[in-house]
Write an enzyme that holds these catalytic residues in place. Structure first.
Site, short mmCIF file in Angstrom:
data_model
loop_
_atom_site.label_atom_id
_atom_site.label_comp_id
_atom_site.label_asym_id
_atom_site.label_seq_id
_atom_site.Cartn_x
_atom_site.Cartn_y
_atom_site.Cartn_z
N GLY A 174 0.79 -1.24 0.00
CA GLY A 174 0.00 0.00 0.00
C GLY A 174 0.81 1.28 0.00
O GLY A 174 0.26 2.37 -0.16
N ALA A 230 2.04 25.79 4.45
CA ALA A 230 0.57 25.78 4.44
C ALA A 230 0.06 25.06 3.20
O ALA A 230 -0.80 25.54 2.48
CB ALA A 230 0.03 27.20 4.49
N VAL A 242 -1.05 21.00 1.59
CA VAL A 242 -2.09 20.03 1.94
C VAL A 242 -1.79 19.32 3.26
O VAL A 242 -2.63 19.25 4.15
CB VAL A 242 -2.24 18.98 0.81
CG1 VAL A 242 -3.46 18.14 1.04
CG2 VAL A 242 -2.29 19.66 -0.53
N ALA A 280 6.26 20.36 6.61
CA ALA A 280 5.38 19.93 5.49
C ALA A 280 5.64 20.85 4.31
O ALA A 280 4.78 21.60 3.87
CB ALA A 280 3.93 19.99 5.93
N ARG A 293 7.34 17.12 -1.03
CA ARG A 293 7.93 15.79 -1.09
C ARG A 293 8.83 15.69 -2.32
O ARG A 293 8.68 16.47 -3.26
CB ARG A 293 6.82 14.71 -1.16
CG ARG A 293 5.91 14.72 0.06
CD ARG A 293 4.81 13.67 -0.06
NE ARG A 293 5.30 12.32 -0.14
CZ ARG A 293 5.58 11.55 0.92
NH1 ARG A 293 5.40 12.02 2.15
NH2 ARG A 293 6.04 10.32 0.75
N ASP A 307 4.41 9.47 -8.15
CA ASP A 307 5.17 10.60 -7.58
C ASP A 307 6.59 10.68 -8.13
O ASP A 307 7.24 11.72 -8.01
CB ASP A 307 5.28 10.44 -6.05
CG ASP A 307 3.96 10.75 -5.34
OD1 ASP A 307 2.94 10.92 -6.03
OD2 ASP A 307 3.97 10.81 -4.09
N ALA A 320 -2.30 10.32 -5.13
CA ALA A 320 -2.49 8.88 -5.25
C ALA A 320 -3.32 8.52 -6.48
O ALA A 320 -2.99 7.58 -7.22
CB ALA A 320 -3.18 8.36 -3.99
N HIS A 339 -33.15 16.35 -4.00
CA HIS A 339 -33.32 17.29 -2.90
C HIS A 339 -33.70 16.52 -1.63
O HIS A 339 -34.55 15.64 -1.71
CB HIS A 339 -34.43 18.29 -3.23
CG HIS A 339 -34.73 19.24 -2.11
ND1 HIS A 339 -33.89 20.28 -1.79
CD2 HIS A 339 -35.75 19.27 -1.21
CE1 HIS A 339 -34.39 20.92 -0.75
NE2 HIS A 339 -35.51 20.34 -0.37
P1 NAI Z 1 2.91 21.30 -0.64
O1 NAI Z 1 3.79 21.45 -1.82
O2 NAI Z 1 1.45 21.10 -0.81
O3 NAI Z 1 3.09 22.58 0.32
C1 NAI Z 1 4.33 22.95 0.86
C2 NAI Z 1 4.26 24.37 1.38
O4 NAI Z 1 5.45 24.67 2.10
C3 NAI Z 1 4.14 25.42 0.28
O5 NAI Z 1 3.04 26.24 0.55
C4 NAI Z 1 5.47 26.15 0.34
O6 NAI Z 1 5.37 27.48 -0.06
C5 NAI Z 1 5.85 26.00 1.81
N1 NAI Z 1 7.27 26.17 2.12
C6 NAI Z 1 8.33 25.66 1.45
N2 NAI Z 1 9.50 26.02 2.04
C7 NAI Z 1 9.18 26.78 3.13
C8 NAI Z 1 9.94 27.44 4.15
N3 NAI Z 1 11.28 27.41 4.20
N4 NAI Z 1 9.28 28.13 5.12
C9 NAI Z 1 7.92 28.19 5.10
N5 NAI Z 1 7.16 27.56 4.17
C10 NAI Z 1 7.77 26.87 3.19
O7 NAI Z 1 3.58 20.11 0.20
P2 NAI Z 1 3.02 19.13 1.33
O8 NAI Z 1 1.86 19.72 2.04
O9 NAI Z 1 4.22 18.76 2.11
O10 NAI Z 1 2.50 17.90 0.51
C11 NAI Z 1 3.40 17.12 -0.27
C12 NAI Z 1 2.68 16.42 -1.40
O11 NAI Z 1 1.78 15.46 -0.89
C13 NAI Z 1 1.87 17.40 -2.23
O12 NAI Z 1 2.16 17.15 -3.58
C14 NAI Z 1 0.45 17.06 -1.92
O13 NAI Z 1 -0.39 17.26 -3.03
C15 NAI Z 1 0.52 15.60 -1.51
N6 NAI Z 1 -0.55 15.30 -0.55
C16 NAI Z 1 -1.83 15.29 -0.98
C17 NAI Z 1 -2.87 15.09 -0.10
C18 NAI Z 1 -4.27 15.14 -0.62
O14 NAI Z 1 -4.46 15.03 -1.81
N7 NAI Z 1 -5.27 15.33 0.24
C19 NAI Z 1 -2.63 14.88 1.33
C20 NAI Z 1 -1.26 14.96 1.67
C21 NAI Z 1 -0.27 15.15 0.76
#
Ligand code: NAI
Length: 462
Positions: A39, A177, A179, A266, A269, A309, A317, A441
């Site tokens: 998984g 900030a 996801v 966060a 990745r 990825d 995913a 509805h």
């Molecule tokens: P992300 O790319 O969504 O957000 C990272 C954030 O960190 C950005 O807003 C960026 O500007 C900020 N950042 C970078 N360097 C920084 C610094 N030095 N200081 C302050 N802020 C900084 O990355 P995230 O949230 O880690 O997610 C990784 C991947 O996993 C994404 O591609 C996301 O789409 C995927 N994911 C998707 C989910 C979903 O579809 N629900 C759930 C979790 C992850």
């Protein structure tokens, strides 16, 4: 030594779906996975466990905020963190075992261990080398840290550690900030932690529609999340009893610090290709470590494919799953197509946020004439009854042809609602097609119809 038509390396949503589809198409298939369970990140330390915690803490929020309003009185539930972790682990177990069952059912061999490509058509796992006409790289991604920040998965954590903290922190700093930061930040905020999100940009959730970014941030602030925007994190220092996060504000280069018990990093990745032997095998990668592929997801080496990825595109995913199916079909001599223009994205906070297609900013940049139909959940009867009337639906359509170009939703079940627009877009539908489709509805989905109506003569309930 076994010989296969296809060996898939990695059993995340991309890899396991690819393997199952290959087997369904009559190909002798194996999947290499070194974790104890199938998984990948999604099921073990990503989508699934985070959704369990989001669900549990949302229920807590409902009990604390809304039960009394509905005449449900009594002692408010308290949090048994160990039991919540056990519920999360059980959810993981049910899902990973489910994949094991599907492998058996479809006769996909699970080769246990970490795979290495030992030349064209050869995959080495431990001391054994297996042969395959096709190899699919589906090794996913790993958290990317920041320079000066060392992740120990205890007090300075990635998403992996954030899903298994020893206890609920009192103060948490989330760096980024995006996801992950907002989903996990929401979880701990609902559990009572004081959460500060430090973000480099001036807006949250990069890539999302601007109006959604603003509306979403407003709602998160209302829920108690604190934001420091336009701040680049410089370092995280581990002191005896807490961590000190130092950031620099982009507007004036001034430095400030914020303390926390736990810091979640966060900030994105990066592709995971460690130990795969790509260079020796002649598989080309980009400067950022992604596997280079052509539009059919073939790498630079014949018979080696890559999905998910580890290649270009959003790290989602379901994007990986679609690519997995497409590669299986390509190997089996079928068309193998992915429509990259219709890949939804969802943030599973409360309310949920979902999007597909173009944002208003993208359409403006392209100079495309468009119209925006908007409808607030405040006008949706079901949402009001459920204390879920925050948020809106926005549908973007071509000004001339009315063809739907994108949709953006903040609101209840947004992650499910978005799919009617995905289907509509796959069929090249106009907003009017959606507006003329009867919607039951009272459902949240009526808000989708109303937004489509707003692209034409106007919605009824606003
Ligand atoms: P992300 O790319 O969504 O957000 C990272 C954030 O960190 C950005 O807003 C960026 O500007 C900020 N950042 C970078 N360097 C920084 C610094 N030095 N200081 C302050 N802020 C900084 O990355 P995230 O949230 O880690 O997610 C990784 C991947 O996993 C994404 O591609 C996301 O789409 C995927 N994911 C998707 C989910 C979903 O579809 N629900 C759930 C979790 C992850």
């Amino acid at each position: 030594m076994a010989s296969y038509d296809v060996i898939v390396i990695g059993s995340g949503p991309g890899g396991y779906v690819c393997a199952i589809r290959c087997a369904q198409l009559g190909l002798k298939t194996a999947c290499v996975e070194g974790r104890d369970t199938l998984g990948g990140t999604c099921l073990n330390v990503g989508c699934i466990p985070s959704k369990a915690l989001l669900h549990a803490t949302h229920q807590l929020h409902e009990a604390e905020e809304n039960f009394a309003k509905m005449g449900l009185t009594g002692k408010a539930p308290s949090v048994d963190w160990k039991a919540m972790m056990a519920y999360k682990d059980d959810t993981i177990g049910q899902n990973t075992k489910g994949i094991e069952f599907l492998f058996k059912k479809n006769k996909v061999d699970w080769i246990k261990g970490w795979g290495q490509i030992a030349g064209q058509g050869k995959v080495k796992v431990g001391d054994e080398t297996h042969e395959a006409k096709n190899i699919v790289i589906a090794t996913g991604s790993e958290p990317a840290s920041l320079p000066g920040v060392e992740i120990d998965e205890k007090t300075v954590v990635s998403s992996t550690g954030a899903l298994a903290l020893a206890k609920i922190p009192k103060k948490m700093v989330v760096i980024g900030a995006g996801v992950i930061g907002l989903e996990m930040g929401s979880v701990y905020s609902r559990l009572g932690a004081e959460v500060t999100v430090v973000e480099y940009l001036d807006h949250i959730t990069p890539g999302m529609d601007g109006e959604v970014q603003k509306g979403f941030q407003r709602l998160l602030k209302k829920q108690g999340l604190d934001f420091v925007m336009g701040a680049a994190v410089q370092s995280v220092e581990k002191l005896k009893t807490k961590c000190k996060v130092t950031y620099k504000l982009r507007k004036d280069d001034s430095e400030a610090t914020v303390d926390a018990d736990v810091v979640l990093v966060a900030t994105g990745r990066r592709p995971y290709t460690g130990g795969l032997g790509l260079e020796a095998a002649g598989v080309e990668t980009t400067e950022r470590g992604m596997v280079k592929t052509d539009p059919h997801r073939k790498t630079s080496v014949d018979g080696i494919w890559a999905i998910g990825d580890v290649i270009a595109g959003p790290m989602l995913a379901h994007k990986a799953e679609d690519e997995g199916m497409a590669v299986a079909e390509s190997i089996a001599g079928q068309a193998g197509h992915v429509n990259y223009d219709v890949i939804p994205s969802v943030i599973y906070t409360h309310p949920e946020v979902a999007a597909v297609g173009k944002t208003e900013e993208q359409l403006k940049d392209e100079g495309r004439a468009y119209k925006a139909g908007k409808f607030n959940f405040m006008g949706n009867g079901r949402a009001k009854a459920n204390f879920a009337a925050d948020g809106f639906v926005k549908i973007l359509a071509d000004k001339e042809t009315d063809r739907i170009l994108g949709a953006h939703v903040i609101g209840p079940m947004a992650g499910d609602l978005i799919h009617e627009v995905c289907v509509a877009m796959e069929f090249g539908a106009a907003a009017e097609d959606l507006a003329r489709t009867c919607h039951a509805h009272p459902t949240f989905s009526e808000a989708m119809r109303e937004a489509a109506l707003a692209c034409g003569d106007g919605p009824i309930h606003s």
